[in-house]
Design a protein around this motif. Structure first.
Motif, PDB file in Angstrom:
ATOM      1  N   VAL A  20       0.875  -1.171   0.000  1.00 39.33           N
ATOM      2  CA  VAL A  20       0.000   0.000   0.000  1.00 39.33           C
ATOM      3  C   VAL A  20       0.914   1.223   0.000  1.00 39.33           C
ATOM      4  CG1 VAL A  20      -1.705   1.293   1.363  1.00 39.33           C
ATOM      5  CG2 VAL A  20      -1.814  -1.213   1.260  1.00 39.33           C
ATOM      6  N   PRO A  21       0.659   2.213  -0.867  1.00 38.96           N
ATOM      7  CA  PRO A  21       1.516   3.403  -0.877  1.00 38.96           C
ATOM      8  C   PRO A  21       1.597   4.051   0.510  1.00 38.96           C
ATOM      9  CG  PRO A  21       0.133   3.384  -2.823  1.00 38.96           C
ATOM     10  CD  PRO A  21      -0.354   2.268  -1.926  1.00 38.96           C
ATOM     11  N   VAL A  22       2.760   4.545   0.841  1.00 37.72           N
ATOM     12  CA  VAL A  22       3.034   5.098   2.174  1.00 37.72           C
ATOM     13  C   VAL A  22       2.009   6.152   2.617  1.00 37.72           C
ATOM     14  CG1 VAL A  22       4.727   6.405   3.541  1.00 37.72           C
ATOM     15  CG2 VAL A  22       5.468   4.502   2.103  1.00 37.72           C
ATOM     16  N   PRO A  23       1.580   7.075   1.752  1.00 34.00           N
ATOM     17  CA  PRO A  23       0.620   8.070   2.240  1.00 34.00           C
ATOM     18  C   PRO A  23      -0.675   7.455   2.791  1.00 34.00           C
ATOM     19  CG  PRO A  23       1.523   8.775   0.152  1.00 34.00           C
ATOM     20  CD  PRO A  23       2.000   7.366   0.384  1.00 34.00           C
ATOM     21  N   TYR A  24      -0.988   6.240   2.356  1.00 35.54           N
ATOM     22  CA  TYR A  24      -2.209   5.578   2.818  1.00 35.54           C
ATOM     23  C   TYR A  24      -1.940   4.629   3.983  1.00 35.54           C
ATOM     24  CZ  TYR A  24      -4.174   7.819  -1.170  1.00 35.54           C
ATOM     25  OH  TYR A  24      -4.577   8.783  -2.058  1.00 35.54           O
ATOM     26  N   GLN A  25      -0.693   4.482   4.362  1.00 35.42           N
ATOM     27  CA  GLN A  25      -0.332   3.688   5.540  1.00 35.42           C
ATOM     28  C   GLN A  25      -0.225   4.574   6.782  1.00 35.42           C
ATOM     29  OE1 GLN A  25       3.272   1.437   5.031  1.00 35.42           O
ATOM     30  NE2 GLN A  25       2.769   0.898   2.928  1.00 35.42           N
ATOM     31  N   THR A  26       0.006   5.852   6.568  1.00 36.41           N
ATOM     32  CA  THR A  26       0.242   6.790   7.664  1.00 36.41           C
ATOM     33  C   THR A  26      -1.096   7.367   8.114  1.00 36.41           C
ATOM     34  OG1 THR A  26       2.333   7.326   6.609  1.00 36.41           O
ATOM     35  CG2 THR A  26       1.596   8.811   8.351  1.00 36.41           C
ATOM     36  N   VAL A  27      -1.673   6.757   9.147  1.00 35.99           N
ATOM     37  CA  VAL A  27      -2.995   7.181   9.618  1.00 35.99           C
ATOM     38  C   VAL A  27      -2.990   7.203  11.144  1.00 35.99           C
ATOM     39  CG1 VAL A  27      -5.466   6.703   9.584  1.00 35.99           C
ATOM     40  CG2 VAL A  27      -4.066   6.081   7.616  1.00 35.99           C
ATOM     41  N   ASP A  28      -2.785   8.374  11.700  1.00 34.74           N
ATOM     42  CA  ASP A  28      -2.869   8.544  13.143  1.00 34.74           C
ATOM     43  C   ASP A  28      -3.743   9.762  13.391  1.00 34.74           C
ATOM     44  OD1 ASP A  28      -2.644   9.013  15.838  1.00 34.74           O
ATOM     45  OD2 ASP A  28      -0.462   8.849  15.889  1.00 34.74           O
TER      46      ASP A  28
END
Length: 149
Positions: A6-14
């Motif tokens: 999954v592209p990094v921008p969509y893994q970073t969810v806080d």
């Protein structure tokens, strides 16, 4: 082949820590900024959204049609590049919205105003109601209390 990441921008969810690397935070920021002139700003948001959805669909179609089929690494790279462009565009959008709609004016200085239907519904064309003949007793009490403090 299938992508494997999954592209990094969509893994970073806080939701408790804003991150400029997060698509979640980019979209959340756009939504909150768009509220300054929602009906107008959402036109801009939808245009950017439609552009990247169309680009994404075309990207998937071209990758699916590749001959010979691409491996997972190539697919991951293509999707990551697209995700990076989406992230960049959506982080630029709040500034564009503020620049264009701040204080209820378009960037060219033209007033935006309220929709005609809303103005009729609230009786704007009739002007404000006449001032009260006598002061509101509750307001007088509040003013007296404030003066005593």
């Amino acid at each position: 082949a299938r992508s494997s990441a999954v592209p990094v921008p969509y893994q970073t969810v806080d939701p408790k820590n804003l991150s400029r690397d997060s698509a979640y935070w980019a979209h959340r920021t756009v939504f909150n900024i768009a509220k300054i002139k929602y009906a107008y700003a959402m036109r801009d948001v939808r245009a950017v959204q439609a552009k990247f959805e169309a680009e994404g669909a075309a990207l998937v179609a071209s990758l699916d049609a590749a001959s010979p089929p691409l491996g997972a690494a190539a697919l991951n790279a293509a999707y990551a590049e697209h995700a990076a462009r989406v992230l960049q565009a959506f982080w630029a959008l709040p500034d564009q919205i503020v620049e264009r709609y701040a204080d209820g004016w378009l960037a060219d200085g033209a007033p935006i105003g309220y929709p005609e239907g809303w103005l009729r519904a609230v009786g704007y064309m009739d002007g404000p109601p006449p001032p009260p003949q006598q002061p509101d007793p509750s307001q007088q009490q509040q003013q007296q209390q404030q003066q005593q403090q």
